[in-house]
Design an enzyme around this catalytic site. Structure first.
Site, mmCIF file in Angstrom:
data_model
loop_
_atom_site.group_PDB
_atom_site.id
_atom_site.type_symbol
_atom_site.label_atom_id
_atom_site.label_comp_id
_atom_site.label_asym_id
_atom_site.label_seq_id
_atom_site.Cartn_x
_atom_site.Cartn_y
_atom_site.Cartn_z
ATOM 1 N N ASP A 80 -3.003 4.508 -2.820
ATOM 2 C CA ASP A 80 -4.332 5.671 -1.520
ATOM 3 C C ASP A 80 -4.446 7.348 -1.700
ATOM 4 O O ASP A 80 -3.318 7.398 -2.655
ATOM 5 C CB ASP A 80 -3.246 5.578 -0.081
ATOM 6 C CG ASP A 80 -3.838 6.335 0.658
ATOM 7 O OD1 ASP A 80 -4.723 5.334 1.249
ATOM 8 O OD2 ASP A 80 -3.214 6.979 0.955
ATOM 9 N N HIS A 130 -10.681 -1.586 5.046
ATOM 10 C CA HIS A 130 -11.035 -1.040 6.814
ATOM 11 C C HIS A 130 -11.251 0.457 6.581
ATOM 12 O O HIS A 130 -10.799 0.525 8.046
ATOM 13 C CB HIS A 130 -8.995 -1.016 6.745
ATOM 14 C CG HIS A 130 -8.638 -0.346 6.428
ATOM 15 N ND1 HIS A 130 -8.091 -0.651 4.403
ATOM 16 C CD2 HIS A 130 -7.642 1.334 6.194
ATOM 17 C CE1 HIS A 130 -7.337 0.563 4.251
ATOM 18 N NE2 HIS A 130 -7.284 1.700 4.714
ATOM 19 N N ASP A 131 -11.540 1.517 5.794
ATOM 20 C CA ASP A 131 -12.131 2.532 6.283
ATOM 21 C C ASP A 131 -13.525 2.685 6.060
ATOM 22 O O ASP A 131 -14.327 3.054 6.048
ATOM 23 C CB ASP A 131 -12.201 3.415 4.974
ATOM 24 C CG ASP A 131 -10.316 3.400 4.543
ATOM 25 O OD1 ASP A 131 -10.146 3.993 5.952
ATOM 26 O OD2 ASP A 131 -10.018 3.669 3.975
ATOM 27 N N ASP A 152 0.773 -1.002 0.323
ATOM 28 C CA ASP A 152 0.364 0.084 0.245
ATOM 29 C C ASP A 152 0.663 1.131 -0.176
ATOM 30 O O ASP A 152 1.530 1.137 0.994
ATOM 31 C CB ASP A 152 -0.527 0.170 1.184
ATOM 32 C CG ASP A 152 -2.277 0.639 1.424
ATOM 33 O OD1 ASP A 152 -1.690 2.033 0.335
ATOM 34 O OD2 ASP A 152 -3.375 0.136 1.750
ATOM 35 N N GLU A 211 -6.929 4.128 -5.806
ATOM 36 C CA GLU A 211 -7.670 4.184 -4.535
ATOM 37 C C GLU A 211 -8.186 5.290 -5.195
ATOM 38 O O GLU A 211 -7.344 6.830 -4.600
ATOM 39 C CB GLU A 211 -7.257 4.177 -2.957
ATOM 40 C CG GLU A 211 -8.705 4.513 -2.003
ATOM 41 C CD GLU A 211 -8.524 4.911 -1.207
ATOM 42 O OE1 GLU A 211 -9.605 4.766 0.156
ATOM 43 O OE2 GLU A 211 -7.340 5.827 -0.420
HETATM 44 C C1 GLC Z 1 -6.992 5.874 2.242
HETATM 45 C C2 GLC Z 1 -6.917 5.102 3.237
HETATM 46 C C3 GLC Z 1 -7.630 5.641 4.664
HETATM 47 C C4 GLC Z 1 -6.751 7.154 5.283
HETATM 48 C C5 GLC Z 1 -6.588 8.312 3.829
HETATM 49 C C6 GLC Z 1 -5.954 9.006 4.336
HETATM 50 O O1 GLC Z 1 -8.306 6.883 2.171
HETATM 51 O O2 GLC Z 1 -7.872 4.135 3.072
HETATM 52 O O3 GLC Z 1 -7.779 4.467 5.470
HETATM 53 O O4 GLC Z 1 -7.153 7.753 6.174
HETATM 54 O O5 GLC Z 1 -6.163 7.155 2.683
HETATM 55 O O6 GLC Z 1 -4.112 8.053 3.934
#
Ligand code: GLC
Ligand code: CA
Length: 553
Positions: A198, A323-324, A97, A249
């Site tokens: 990310d 995880h979010d 990641d 993402e």
């Molecule tokens: C993404 C991650 C999340 C994090 C954010 C900032 O959305 O999945 O967990 O808080 O990025 O890095």
């Protein structure tokens, strides 16, 4: 391991909550190594591990202090190497990641910037405030409050779209891009088989202007140079190795941009995560409200992305959980009488779509949202900030808590439930208290029990994952939505070189009648969540509570 990502399935691990081997209450890399046989049983091709690099852990590792070193709380470089090697033996590739929109304010680059070194100051966005003493723009941080932090010494602000300890990197600076490339190549050389990037569609900022109509996201989402930067990253790093799979993402993205991010020949990424389908229980973009899930909207969005991406020869990651996100069985299914049926129904919908399915740790055993009753049990910075913000807006503490209980990211972060022992087998019974509370339902919901039960959610996931490998129509077929306006049926048809697949699901806990159901002559059921088959009779299909089945010809 399938190296064709279209035939693959990915298992996501949040190491901090997965398995703790040294009894300090924090999951670690040796814990992941110890569970590789379990993961292999599921039949997945890749493991995506969320960040375990050196970090102050203000955002659980998404605030990286050093991309080349392992946070000692998680383990050592030797552990990482062993993990890569042991996974490879089991036919599993590791996806790391990479958080490149921002770094921790403890990262050396930011520290040097704060010392006033102009070379490193240009790695970030330092800007003067407005004449009236306000920050440079009215943008809001995704975790609440202003996106700008004042630095007295410079009489300037720096930009942080997330926590104040996560400073946004200036990708317009070529030196930043070169550093990022170096990091990716470093991990490629270690044998990593994939990357998750990310919030990568936020790296190209447009003008720094006030947003009169929103929180500022339109000025930095899918920004002006985003495709250029992704192509460059592709060409200089993972694009040189056809075996490497990548997923971006994409925060609040548009489908038109995703055609390019994840197009087969566009030279950017293998696939994208988009989140519009997980905002159907928000009010617009506002997450911190209680709104029932809008099923019609959910279908519209999923079908729009399925058919749109297919038409443009682009590829989706398909998923409910990470995880979010809250746990999907609590969110769209049921924790009650139909817990098992609903978890299997939700899995069926995702795993037969066109795209690469992602399974998030615990999803395969139907883990539910937390049972926390007090704010002190929550850990996530976003939840804690918004708990306060909601009360500042006038909500009572108990109403604010209710909203946090439903939407908190901590719902997906409680320890993995391995067995029914004191700490669910996450950490030893005489070990330290886990960093976040174990869900009390681990006496009923745990991996040990489900491995033994042939009818469990775990074994259902295993079968779905195997089905994708057996039937090319799932991995490669076209998709056609069905029953688009039906109030409780989620259904679609997949077709590929004369093969046909029909997926039918009842999204609710009461019997639903599907009139004008498809003719299933010549089809056989390949998987379903009720022991006994049901079929349409006289064109009407009566689907039992949360019933889902898949038919093939
Ligand atoms: C993404 C991650 C999340 C994090 C954010 C900032 O959305 O999945 O967990 O808080 O990025 O890095
Ligand atoms: Ca540990």
């Amino acid at each position: 391991m399938s190296t064709d990502f279209r035939r693959s399935t990915v298992y996501q691990i949040y190491p901090k909550s997965f398995c703790d081997t040294n009894g300090d209450g924090l999951g670690d890399l040796r814990g992941v190594i110890g569970k590789l046989d379990y993961i292999q049983k599921l039949g997945v091709d890749y493991i995506w591990l969320t960040p375990f690099f050196v970090s102050p852990q203000n955002d659980n590792g998404y605030d990286v202090e050093d991309y080349y070193r392992i946070d000692p709380r998680y383990g050592t470089m030797e552990d990482v190497e062993e993990l890569i090697a042991e996974a490879a033996k089991r036919g599993i590739g590791l996806m790391f990641d990479m958080v490149f929109n921002h770094v921790s304010t403890r990262h050396e680059w930011f520290r040097r910037a704060m010392e006033g070194d102009p070379y490193y100051k240009d790695f970030f966005f330092f800007r003067k405030g407005k004449e009236n003493g306000e920050p440079p723009t009215n943008w809001e941080s995704k975790f609440g409050g202003s996106a700008w932090q004042y630095v007295e010494k410079f009489d300037e602000y720096y930009l942080h779209l997330f926590d104040v300890t996560q400073a946004d990197l200036n990708w317009d600076n070529e030196n930043v891009r070169k550093e990022v490339q170096k990091i990716v190549r470093f991990w490629m050389d270690k044998g990593v088989k994939g990357f998750r990037f990310d919030v990568v569609n936020l790296i190209s900022k447009a003008a720094f202007e006030d947003d009169d109509a929103g929180d500022g996201r339109r000025f930095y989402t899918d920004g002006p140079n985003i495709h250029k930067y992704l192509k460059e990253l592709h060409d200089t790093t993972f694009g040189t190795d056809a075996q490497i799979v990548t997923v971006g993402e994409m925060s609040s993205t548009s489908i038109e941009n995703c055609y390019r991010y994840a197009g087969r020949d566009t030279g950017e990424l293998s696939m994208v995560f988009s989140f519009h389908h997980l905002k159907v229980d928000f009010m617009g973009n506002e997450k911190w409200v209680l709104v029932p899930a809008d099923f019609q909207k959910l279908k519209n969005i999923i079908f729009q992305w399925q058919t749109g991406m297919a038409e443009h020869d682009a590829w989706n990651a398909v998923f409910w959980c990470n995880h979010d996100q809250p746990r999907v069985v609590s969110r769209f299914g049921s924790e009650g009488r139909y817990w098992k049926e609903s978890a299997k129904m939700l899995a069926t919908i995702i795993h037969c779509l066109r795209g690469t399915p992602y399974v998030y740790q615990g999803e395969e055993i139907g883990m539910t949202n937390t049972d926390f009753t007090e704010i002190s049990q929550f850990r996530d910075v976003e939840s804690l900030n918004h708990y306060q913000i909601l009360q500042d807006k006038g909500l009572s503490a108990s109403d604010a808590l209710r909203i946090v209980q439903i939407h908190s990211r901590d719902n997906g972060r409680t320890p993995m439930q391995w067995d029914d022992s004191r700490y669910a087998g996450f950490t030893a019974e005489d070990g330290a208290e886990p960093w976040i509370g174990v869900n009390g339902n681990h006496d009923r919901i745990n991996a040990r029990q489900q491995l033994e039960d042939a009818d469990s959610i775990f074994h259902y996931y295993r079968q779905l994952i195997a089905l994708r490998k057996e039937l090319p129509v799932i991995a490669l077929g076209d998709i056609e939505p069905m029953a688009e306006h039906h109030p409780c049926v989620f259904a679609y048809r997949r077709t590929y070189e004369g093969h046909e697949l029909i997926v039918a699901a009842n999204f609710y806990g009461r019997t639903g009648e599907w009139k004008e159901a498809p003719d299933l002559t010549g089809f056989k059921r390949v998987i379903g969540n009720y022991a006994e088959e049901s079929r349409p009779e006289g064109g009407v299909w009566s689907l039992r509570p949360y019933e889902a089945s898949v038919w093939y010809r």
